[in-house]
Design a protein around this motif. Structure first.
Motif, PDB file in Angstrom:
ATOM      1  N   MET A 184       0.602  -8.432  -6.948  1.00 52.99           N
ATOM      2  CA  MET A 184       1.792  -7.970  -6.242  1.00 52.99           C
ATOM      3  C   MET A 184       1.582  -7.811  -4.742  1.00 52.99           C
ATOM      4  N   GLY A 185       0.359  -7.471  -4.326  1.00 51.64           N
ATOM      5  CA  GLY A 185       0.123  -7.295  -2.898  1.00 51.64           C
ATOM      6  C   GLY A 185       1.125  -6.333  -2.290  1.00 51.64           C
ATOM      7  N   GLU A 186       1.771  -6.744  -1.198  1.00 50.10           N
ATOM      8  CA  GLU A 186       2.778  -5.927  -0.519  1.00 50.10           C
ATOM      9  C   GLU A 186       4.175  -6.469  -0.810  1.00 50.10           C
ATOM     10  N   ALA A 187       4.432  -6.766  -2.063  1.00 50.56           N
ATOM     11  CA  ALA A 187       5.705  -7.362  -2.466  1.00 50.56           C
ATOM     12  C   ALA A 187       6.880  -6.459  -2.095  1.00 50.56           C
ATOM     13  N   ASP A 188       7.993  -7.094  -1.683  1.00 47.68           N
ATOM     14  CA  ASP A 188       9.192  -6.339  -1.352  1.00 47.68           C
ATOM     15  C   ASP A 188      10.089  -6.226  -2.586  1.00 47.68           C
ATOM     16  N   LYS A 189      11.287  -5.672  -2.397  1.00 46.27           N
ATOM     17  CA  LYS A 189      12.192  -5.407  -3.520  1.00 46.27           C
ATOM     18  C   LYS A 189      12.559  -6.680  -4.280  1.00 46.27           C
ATOM     19  N   ALA A 190      12.899  -7.739  -3.551  1.00 48.21           N
ATOM     20  CA  ALA A 190      13.301  -8.988  -4.205  1.00 48.21           C
ATOM     21  C   ALA A 190      12.150  -9.574  -5.015  1.00 48.21           C
ATOM     22  N   GLU A 191      10.938  -9.478  -4.483  1.00 47.12           N
ATOM     23  CA  GLU A 191       9.776 -10.034  -5.180  1.00 47.12           C
ATOM     24  C   GLU A 191       9.415  -9.211  -6.410  1.00 47.12           C
ATOM     25  N   VAL A 192       9.554  -7.890  -6.320  1.00 45.51           N
ATOM     26  CA  VAL A 192       9.291  -7.040  -7.486  1.00 45.51           C
ATOM     27  C   VAL A 192      10.325  -7.318  -8.574  1.00 45.51           C
ATOM     28  N   ARG A 193      11.583  -7.530  -8.175  1.00 46.36           N
ATOM     29  CA  ARG A 193      12.618  -7.862  -9.156  1.00 46.36           C
ATOM     30  C   ARG A 193      12.285  -9.180  -9.858  1.00 46.36           C
ATOM     31  N   GLY A 209       3.836  -2.997  -5.220  1.00 44.40           N
ATOM     32  CA  GLY A 209       4.084  -3.613  -3.927  1.00 44.40           C
ATOM     33  C   GLY A 209       4.184  -2.568  -2.835  1.00 44.40           C
ATOM     34  N   GLU A 210       5.161  -2.755  -1.954  1.00 49.46           N
ATOM     35  CA  GLU A 210       5.357  -1.826  -0.842  1.00 49.46           C
ATOM     36  C   GLU A 210       6.450  -0.803  -1.134  1.00 49.46           C
ATOM     37  N   LEU A 211       6.934  -0.759  -2.379  1.00 49.14           N
ATOM     38  CA  LEU A 211       8.103   0.053  -2.703  1.00 49.14           C
ATOM     39  C   LEU A 211       7.751   1.509  -2.987  1.00 49.14           C
ATOM     40  N   PRO A 221       8.290   4.945  -5.151  1.00 47.97           N
ATOM     41  CA  PRO A 221       8.456   5.050  -6.608  1.00 47.97           C
ATOM     42  C   PRO A 221       9.901   4.937  -7.078  1.00 47.97           C
ATOM     43  N   GLU A 222      10.853   5.567  -6.369  1.00 52.20           N
ATOM     44  CA  GLU A 222      12.245   5.521  -6.814  1.00 52.20           C
ATOM     45  C   GLU A 222      12.808   4.106  -6.735  1.00 52.20           C
ATOM     46  N   THR A 223      12.491   3.395  -5.655  1.00 52.64           N
ATOM     47  CA  THR A 223      12.982   2.022  -5.518  1.00 52.64           C
ATOM     48  C   THR A 223      12.368   1.126  -6.583  1.00 52.64           C
ATOM     49  N   ALA A 224      11.068   1.273  -6.815  1.00 51.88           N
ATOM     50  CA  ALA A 224      10.403   0.474  -7.848  1.00 51.88           C
ATOM     51  C   ALA A 224      11.017   0.743  -9.216  1.00 51.88           C
ATOM     52  N   ALA A 225      11.295   2.010  -9.510  1.00 53.49           N
ATOM     53  CA  ALA A 225      11.891   2.363 -10.800  1.00 53.49           C
ATOM     54  C   ALA A 225      13.289   1.777 -10.934  1.00 53.49           C
ATOM     55  N   GLN A 226      14.096   1.866  -9.880  1.00 55.84           N
ATOM     56  CA  GLN A 226      15.451   1.322  -9.931  1.00 55.84           C
ATOM     57  C   GLN A 226      15.432  -0.178 -10.201  1.00 55.84           C
ATOM     58  N   VAL A 227      14.554  -0.885  -9.512  1.00 59.77           N
ATOM     59  CA  VAL A 227      14.477  -2.338  -9.658  1.00 59.77           C
ATOM     60  C   VAL A 227      13.984  -2.721 -11.053  1.00 59.77           C
ATOM     61  N   MET A 228      12.882  -2.136 -11.489  1.00 59.98           N
ATOM     62  CA  MET A 228      12.253  -2.556 -12.739  1.00 59.98           C
ATOM     63  C   MET A 228      13.055  -2.116 -13.959  1.00 59.98           C
ATOM     64  N   VAL A 229      13.594  -0.902 -13.925  1.00 61.12           N
ATOM     65  CA  VAL A 229      14.362  -0.408 -15.074  1.00 61.12           C
ATOM     66  C   VAL A 229      15.678  -1.169 -15.213  1.00 61.12           C
ATOM     67  N   SER A 230      16.346  -1.473 -14.087  1.00 56.25           N
ATOM     68  CA  SER A 230      17.608  -2.216 -14.183  1.00 56.25           C
ATOM     69  C   SER A 230      17.380  -3.615 -14.733  1.00 56.25           C
ATOM     70  N   GLU A 231      16.280  -4.263 -14.349  1.00 55.07           N
ATOM     71  CA  GLU A 231      15.974  -5.586 -14.903  1.00 55.07           C
ATOM     72  C   GLU A 231      15.733  -5.495 -16.406  1.00 55.07           C
ATOM     73  N   ALA A 232      15.017  -4.466 -16.833  1.00 54.95           N
ATOM     74  CA  ALA A 232      14.765  -4.292 -18.264  1.00 54.95           C
ATOM     75  C   ALA A 232      16.066  -4.050 -19.020  1.00 54.95           C
ATOM     76  N   ARG A 233      16.944  -3.214 -18.473  1.00 50.40           N
ATOM     77  CA  ARG A 233      18.226  -2.932 -19.135  1.00 50.40           C
ATOM     78  C   ARG A 233      19.045  -4.206 -19.324  1.00 50.40           C
TER      79      ARG A 233
END
Length: 254
Positions: free
Chosen positions: A46-55, A83-85, A87-99
């Protein structure tokens, strides 16, 4: 089902484990695959991945599990974060993708294994969301009978769910976008059902304009940890007129 666990996965039966590595960004999203202890192991740098890359990383991992017909997948969220996110941003991105994936997938359970108190509390809060908001125009509101006669009320009764009616008579997709950002997003729902475009068509808006508004609504929802569900307006519109064939395609692209 989405669950959040604290610490390692000892004693938890999973078909696949997604290991998030702090490898350089140039290696991000290139998964290595191995098989160990009865589980597939997917490693993503992941390195310093941004929001789009984590998604994209989250989506690729889930789709890879789906391609293999796997049912239970766990993400190991490292102490160093995603990445560079924050915790709240990472959770929003990853949980919404899972949902969104769980709506129509062989994957049945997604576990986020967290190792820090702050991240655990944040992921847990977002994963616990269960509210469903219905955003739309008069079709959603229930015109002319009112909200109690709307498809929202009927669906809520038939399915035994609590659906929040955020329909507004005469609203356009532009107005819905504003209300999504300022009214719906602060509610923090798990899902938002978006049904709009009829008034845009009656007002002469182009299919491209409607598509852009719907795409933006989907993106705003996902960025807030909300899974968007896009619904086509009925072919025949109140007051005359028909939904143009191109609108179905634009919803698919959105």
């Amino acid at each position: 089902m989405i669950t959040v666990s604290k610490g390692d996965l000892a004693g938890t039966a999973v078909d696949a484990i997604v290991n998030i590595s702090p490898a350089p960004l140039e290696d991000a999203l290139v998964a290595g695959e191995s098989f160990k202890g009865g589980s597939f192991i997917y490693t993503f740098g992941m390195g310093e991945a941004d929001k789009a890359e984590v998604r994209l990383f989250t989506r690729k991992a889930l789709l890879r599990a789906e391609e293999r017909g796997l049912h239970n997948i766990a993400f190991l969220v490292p102490v160093t974060g995603v990445g560079e996110l924050a915790p709240e941003t990472a959770a929003q991105v990853m949980v919404s993708e899972a949902r969104c994936l769980l709506v129509h997938s062989s994957v049945e359970n997604v576990i986020f294994s967290i190792f820090t108190d702050t991240a655990f509390e944040t992921f847990s809060k977002i994963a616990r969301r269960d509210q469903v908001v219905c955003l739309g125009d008069s079709i959603t509101y229930g015109y002319p009978g009112g909200p109690e006669t709307s498809w929202v009320a009927l669906s809520s009764k038939m399915a035994g769910l609590t659906l929040v009616n955020e329909g507004m008579n005469g609203d356009s997709t532009r107005g819905m976008l504003d209300r999504l950002q300022y009214d719906v997003r602060p509610m923090g729902p798990a899902y938002v059902i978006i049904l709009g475009g009829a008034n845009d068509i009656l007002l002469g808006s182009s299919v491209e304009e409607i598509q852009n508004n719907i795409k933006t609504m989907a993106r705003v929802a996902l960025d807030a940890g909300i899974c968007p569900v896009l619904v086509m307006p009925p072919p025949a519109l109140p007051g005359g007129g028909f939904v143009p064939p191109g609108l179905a395609g634009c919803l698919a692209e959105a």
